[in-house]
Design a protein around this motif. Structure first.
Motif, mmCIF file in Angstrom:
data_model
loop_
_atom_site.group_PDB
_atom_site.id
_atom_site.type_symbol
_atom_site.label_atom_id
_atom_site.label_comp_id
_atom_site.label_asym_id
_atom_site.label_seq_id
_atom_site.Cartn_x
_atom_site.Cartn_y
_atom_site.Cartn_z
ATOM 1 N N THR A 92 -58.722 -57.063 71.429
ATOM 2 C CA THR A 92 -60.114 -56.915 70.682
ATOM 3 C C THR A 92 -60.795 -55.836 71.247
ATOM 4 O OG1 THR A 92 -60.990 -58.532 72.295
ATOM 5 C CG2 THR A 92 -59.966 -59.597 70.610
ATOM 6 N N LEU A 93 -61.847 -55.763 70.456
ATOM 7 C CA LEU A 93 -62.801 -54.601 70.828
ATOM 8 C C LEU A 93 -63.803 -55.139 72.199
ATOM 9 C CD1 LEU A 93 -63.710 -51.949 69.951
ATOM 10 C CD2 LEU A 93 -65.503 -52.896 68.548
ATOM 11 N N ARG A 94 -63.947 -56.199 72.388
ATOM 12 C CA ARG A 94 -64.652 -56.697 73.371
ATOM 13 C C ARG A 94 -64.020 -56.492 74.659
ATOM 14 N NH1 ARG A 94 -67.446 -62.525 74.205
ATOM 15 N NH2 ARG A 94 -68.424 -62.195 76.034
ATOM 16 N N LYS A 95 -62.683 -56.731 74.530
ATOM 17 C CA LYS A 95 -61.858 -56.524 75.746
ATOM 18 C C LYS A 95 -61.530 -54.867 76.183
ATOM 19 C CE LYS A 95 -58.482 -60.365 75.781
ATOM 20 N NZ LYS A 95 -57.116 -60.825 75.624
ATOM 21 N N TYR A 96 -61.627 -54.272 75.162
ATOM 22 C CA TYR A 96 -61.363 -52.862 75.267
ATOM 23 C C TYR A 96 -62.772 -52.185 75.950
ATOM 24 C CZ TYR A 96 -60.899 -47.951 74.085
ATOM 25 O OH TYR A 96 -60.866 -46.407 74.013
ATOM 26 N N ARG A 97 -63.901 -52.727 75.358
ATOM 27 C CA ARG A 97 -65.096 -52.145 75.729
ATOM 28 C C ARG A 97 -65.298 -52.593 77.323
ATOM 29 N NH1 ARG A 97 -68.952 -52.999 70.612
ATOM 30 N NH2 ARG A 97 -68.391 -51.357 69.439
ATOM 31 N N LEU A 98 -65.055 -53.737 77.879
ATOM 32 C CA LEU A 98 -64.933 -54.288 79.099
ATOM 33 C C LEU A 98 -64.183 -53.405 79.858
ATOM 34 C CD1 LEU A 98 -66.283 -56.398 81.122
ATOM 35 C CD2 LEU A 98 -64.070 -57.757 80.399
#
Length: 113
Positions: free
Chosen positions: A75-81
């Motif tokens: 997910t994009l959220r995990k990637y940004r984190l």
């Protein structure tokens, strides 16, 4: 020894030289830390600005540090984190290296100038 200290205390030239060396050391220290910070930002700016597709499994995600993770970045959220965590780590390492180099350069500057 007491005479030397009293002589140094009365002389404005010696105090001026000490203040000059302290200012020079402070400027060198600040410059080195700024230089390390700019270098770290230049290193990661391309990865931070890249538009990565996290759903595409055929391509490798652009990351600052290549390593194996115990989870799947899907997910994009995990990637940004992960990117934010890596950015903090890179900046902390860069500032640590800058402080370490600045301390040594300051010690050398005080001895030889």
């Amino acid at each position: 020894m007491t005479e030397d200290w009293s002589y140094c205390d009365d002389s404005g030239v010696v105090l001026h030289e000490t203040a000059r060396k302290a200012k020079l050391s402070s400027r060198i220290c600040n410059g080195l830390i700024i230089l390390h910070t700019i270098a770290a930002l230049a290193y990661v700016i391309g990865i931070l600005l890249a538009d990565a597709d996290v759903t595409d499994r055929t391509t490798e995600l652009p990351l600052m540090m290549k390593m194996e993770y115990p989870f799947v970045i899907d997910t994009l959220r995990k990637y940004r984190l992960v990117l934010a965590t890596q950015f903090v780590f890179v900046m902390a390492c860069s500032l640590g290296a800058g402080l370490f180099n600045a301390v040594f350069l300051t010690l050398v500057t005080c001895i030889y100038i």
